[in-house]
Design a protein around this motif. Sequence first.
Motif, PDB file in Angstrom:
ATOM      1  N   GLY A   1      -4.239   9.943  -5.744  1.00 17.69           N
ATOM      2  CA  GLY A   1      -3.874   8.648  -5.187  1.00 17.69           C
ATOM      3  C   GLY A   1      -5.075   7.731  -5.124  1.00 17.69           C
ATOM      4  N   LEU A   2      -4.892   6.590  -4.475  1.00 21.40           N
ATOM      5  CA  LEU A   2      -6.006   5.676  -4.276  1.00 21.40           C
ATOM      6  C   LEU A   2      -7.011   6.264  -3.302  1.00 21.40           C
ATOM      7  N   HIS A   3      -8.288   6.034  -3.570  1.00 18.77           N
ATOM      8  CA  HIS A   3      -9.330   6.444  -2.640  1.00 18.77           C
ATOM      9  C   HIS A   3      -9.495   5.351  -1.593  1.00 18.77           C
ATOM     10  N   HIS A   4      -9.410   5.698  -0.327  1.00 19.88           N
ATOM     11  CA  HIS A   4      -9.424   4.727   0.768  1.00 19.88           C
ATOM     12  C   HIS A   4      -8.392   3.608   0.519  1.00 19.88           C
ATOM     13  N   PRO A   5      -7.108   3.957   0.488  1.00 23.05           N
ATOM     14  CA  PRO A   5      -6.078   2.973   0.120  1.00 23.05           C
ATOM     15  C   PRO A   5      -6.020   1.754   1.025  1.00 23.05           C
TER      16      PRO A   5
ATOM     17  N   VAL B   1       1.566  13.850  -3.766  1.00 24.66           N
ATOM     18  CA  VAL B   1       1.910  13.057  -2.581  1.00 24.66           C
ATOM     19  C   VAL B   1       2.984  12.058  -3.005  1.00 24.66           C
ATOM     20  N   LEU B   2       4.190  12.240  -2.525  1.00 24.58           N
ATOM     21  CA  LEU B   2       5.321  11.454  -2.982  1.00 24.58           C
ATOM     22  C   LEU B   2       5.099   9.955  -2.779  1.00 24.58           C
ATOM     23  N   ASP B   3       4.482   9.569  -1.665  1.00 26.87           N
ATOM     24  CA  ASP B   3       4.260   8.151  -1.411  1.00 26.87           C
ATOM     25  C   ASP B   3       3.428   7.498  -2.512  1.00 26.87           C
ATOM     26  N   ASP B   4       2.470   8.241  -3.074  1.00 31.82           N
ATOM     27  CA  ASP B   4       1.650   7.694  -4.155  1.00 31.82           C
ATOM     28  C   ASP B   4       2.494   7.440  -5.401  1.00 31.82           C
ATOM     29  N   ALA B   5       3.307   8.429  -5.773  1.00 33.14           N
ATOM     30  CA  ALA B   5       4.150   8.279  -6.962  1.00 33.14           C
ATOM     31  C   ALA B   5       5.161   7.152  -6.780  1.00 33.14           C
ATOM     32  N   LEU B   6       5.711   7.029  -5.577  1.00 30.76           N
ATOM     33  CA  LEU B   6       6.676   5.952  -5.325  1.00 30.76           C
ATOM     34  C   LEU B   6       6.018   4.584  -5.438  1.00 30.76           C
ATOM     35  N   TRP B   7       4.806   4.464  -4.935  1.00 31.09           N
ATOM     36  CA  TRP B   7       4.114   3.166  -5.025  1.00 31.09           C
ATOM     37  C   TRP B   7       3.851   2.807  -6.479  1.00 31.09           C
ATOM     38  N   TYR B   8       3.510   3.792  -7.288  1.00 34.55           N
ATOM     39  CA  TYR B   8       3.303   3.583  -8.725  1.00 34.55           C
ATOM     40  C   TYR B   8       4.555   2.958  -9.343  1.00 34.55           C
ATOM     41  N   LEU B   9       5.724   3.490  -8.987  1.00 39.17           N
ATOM     42  CA  LEU B   9       6.973   2.952  -9.520  1.00 39.17           C
ATOM     43  C   LEU B   9       7.267   1.562  -8.961  1.00 39.17           C
TER      44      LEU B   9
ATOM     45  N   MET C   1       0.862  -1.184   0.000  1.00 41.39           N
ATOM     46  CA  MET C   1       0.000   0.000   0.000  1.00 41.39           C
ATOM     47  C   MET C   1       0.898   1.233   0.000  1.00 41.39           C
ATOM     48  N   PRO C   2       0.480   2.342  -0.607  1.00 37.02           N
ATOM     49  CA  PRO C   2       1.319   3.542  -0.572  1.00 37.02           C
ATOM     50  C   PRO C   2       1.629   3.991   0.858  1.00 37.02           C
ATOM     51  N   GLY C   3       2.824   4.488   1.040  1.00 40.21           N
ATOM     52  CA  GLY C   3       3.218   5.029   2.330  1.00 40.21           C
ATOM     53  C   GLY C   3       3.913   4.017   3.221  1.00 40.21           C
ATOM     54  N   GLU C   4       4.549   4.515   4.269  1.00 41.66           N
ATOM     55  CA  GLU C   4       5.309   3.657   5.172  1.00 41.66           C
ATOM     56  C   GLU C   4       4.418   2.617   5.838  1.00 41.66           C
ATOM     57  N   LEU C   5       3.155   2.975   6.110  1.00 38.93           N
ATOM     58  CA  LEU C   5       2.250   2.022   6.730  1.00 38.93           C
ATOM     59  C   LEU C   5       1.986   0.818   5.827  1.00 38.93           C
TER      60      LEU C   5
END
Length: 828
Positions: free
Chosen positions: A482-486, A238-246, A197-201
């Motif tokens: 980003g994702l809605h309700h990721p 939101v950087l976490d979203d772009a990173l997850w895409y990659l 999932m996007p983000g550290e969590l």
Amino acid sequence: MSSVALSRFVFTVVLAILTPALPAICQTTLITDGQARAEIVIASQPTRSAEFGAAELRSFLEKITGCRLDIITEPRDEFPVKIYVGESEAARGHTGVTAAGLPRDAFRMTSGPDWLTLVGNDKEFEPIEPWAQSRSQWLSVKEAEWTKLVGHPWRNPVGSRLYRDYNRELDFWNFDHRGSLNAVYAFLRELGVRWYMPGELGEVVPEHDTIALPDIDRTVRPEYEVRSISRPLISSQVLDDALWYLRIGANEQYGVLHHGQRYLTEHPEQRAAHPEYYAMKANGERDNESATANACLSSEGFFRETVAFSRFLFDHYEVPIVSVMPHDGFSHCQCDDCRDQVTLERGPSGQSSDYVWDFVVRVAKELASTHPDRKVFSGAYSSYRLPPLTIDKLPPNVLVQITNGRPIRDLDDEVHAATTALRAQWQKKTDNPLSVTLNYTPLTNRGGYRPQYWPHVIARGMQDSHEDVWREDVWLSSGKGGLHHPAMAHLNPWVISRFWWNADEDIDALLGEYYDLFYGPAAKEMKAFIEFCETNYASLGSDSEIAKEALERFNLASAAAPANSVYGERIALVDAFLVTLRARSSQMQLSRPEGLPDYRIIDMAKDKWRDARDTLVMDGRLEEAFWTAYPYPRPLGSLRESSAKPKLKTRFMARWWNGSLYFGIRCELPEGESPVIGTDKDEDPALWQGEHLELLIETDKHSYYQLVLNPAGAIIDLDRAVDRNQAYDWSSQAEVATHLGEDFWSVELRLPVTPSDEDPLHALVGSRPFQSKADALASGKGTSLPWHFNLFRKRAGSEDGEASAFSPLGETSKNFHDLQRFSRFYVQ
């Protein structure tokens, strides 16, 4: 122990059980007891992919071990092992490994006695002017450059949108080839890193003191050349979203895809100068005003414009693909040249196939004479989703994209078989591989509230289709880039991403690891909840017992994970999504008040209506046998009490025919008095200031729609399932005709209905309504239960201001949007 530390502790234990370690070269290591024995080497002028890949590798190795490796351009003697990321002179000299012969995004992971190479196809995209770095720059500066350049009233489908495909902070284009970066991510996954999932969590990172140099020689090619996903955007702020895409390995195709004709039909100057380019409505008028005005595909001028537009894009922007697909909300032109090209007997998915695909082929043949190496693209969508019958074989320069070309949410064998058959039918028409668009609807940012977990459906569909598909185009609910309700929405795209790279994945093994690593002590309970939702998705919004059981299973999962743990945090975010389902579940458990009227819709497909059903003329008069053959209209009563009668009568009838719902409504007026008309323009709020009707409809798949219309034929249509600022995005595509008599006004209304929610912004989404599940099953036409509705008349602006309703509101309802007061509504 902190929640993150607990996550890593549990992960380390689970990883030892689930993931075999990579074989090591003797005892050579990259990191030993937290101390570096390797350095990362890149070229002196690295590609974007290699430079960022090296940074990602260093970052995650540090997270795993606490050791930060150096990134250098010239190898040193200080460290015995070299990790080469991307091609470089040093890598070629030391390892002999290159990216030669690798297709887009493919990579090699290869090791030797004292080296590891992570290298791939890193071809970089360079934009062509004019293009804008923002919408405001396009409008203020670049659009004028484009207009001067082309000399035609054309929208720009490339330069005006490129900013959406670029992340300035990361310096990445959607169209870059990122083989070396993909190699880094693959290696990190081998070490146990997961990006669910996007983000550290959403990350799972193991902790180790030592990492061995693996014994590996692997070349990896993605199963799909293009792996497009609508959310998150690579350009997300939101950087976490772009990173997850990659990190999940997504990319995009450079070119013009989807509804390509819109760039020719939307420009105001085009609409004013060439109304003959636009589709004719049944009333004989060309529609060059509506937002998604479609083209007349028999117009020779529009054909020439399409060819010229495509050639310009091929030459100037060097795009390899141009779409000539009709605009969204497709309507079949009713001019003399187009009208008879409809094939109603093929149903709502094929009635315009011959018509649309004939246009595609004509354009493709013309373009092949000047650009034989380029492709013409169109979607198989809406009323042209089925293959054309009049075309045996598409030209070799035509690419086909099937909307929902694999099942979205159905586990049913018949659904999978039907989709497989559809792909096979298209494959007979073309020698090119297929593209598929996947609309993961209903969109949660547009009112969808049922948990969307379809991992087994995804796995089966991709395993059945991957050999025939070059591109997947996945559309997900949007949450500001980003994702809605990721916390709920990440599972589907994450599973898709794994199958993009390996269609032979074992879905149950993949999910087993996911449940253990992502939900820890609640793994068993979350598995039960997710898989129950997948199996019972269709009933979650209509069966109170199913919804109740789903929520009970989730409650067990919530109780199984400590609230202050990382697992509890993840589950709490899912809980936040379930608020609407909980409310809906409670609402379903309430019985509707007794005594509300039902309405039976006449099914005009029955043989006894054979002569009557073809008599309809949409003129608002209600004089044809379509209405008079069964002349039993139902009246509206008092707004509050069914026993009370309004001063002025309002009667209505409803019919079901050819996938549309028809209403005929007659409204009495005081003798010698004309109705107050607030406006004659669609979507004008002034409509409510005069005489009007309001029709509220809750289908089996959507709750609910609102249509407002007046004696002038003006209409407002709203989707009441979404926020008010999005409600007007929906178009019912209604056909409205009104008539003003001496002491009455009347209206005929046709509402197209589609059982598919692939396009939630157009038409009523719902299955044919039946009185009961038993009736539905007996008909062989589905399992849909009744719809619910109410019809209101309001004499706003008149002295009496009288209001009336089909289903009375009673004394407690505050307004007529009370779903509990809606009447049952079914075809029989």
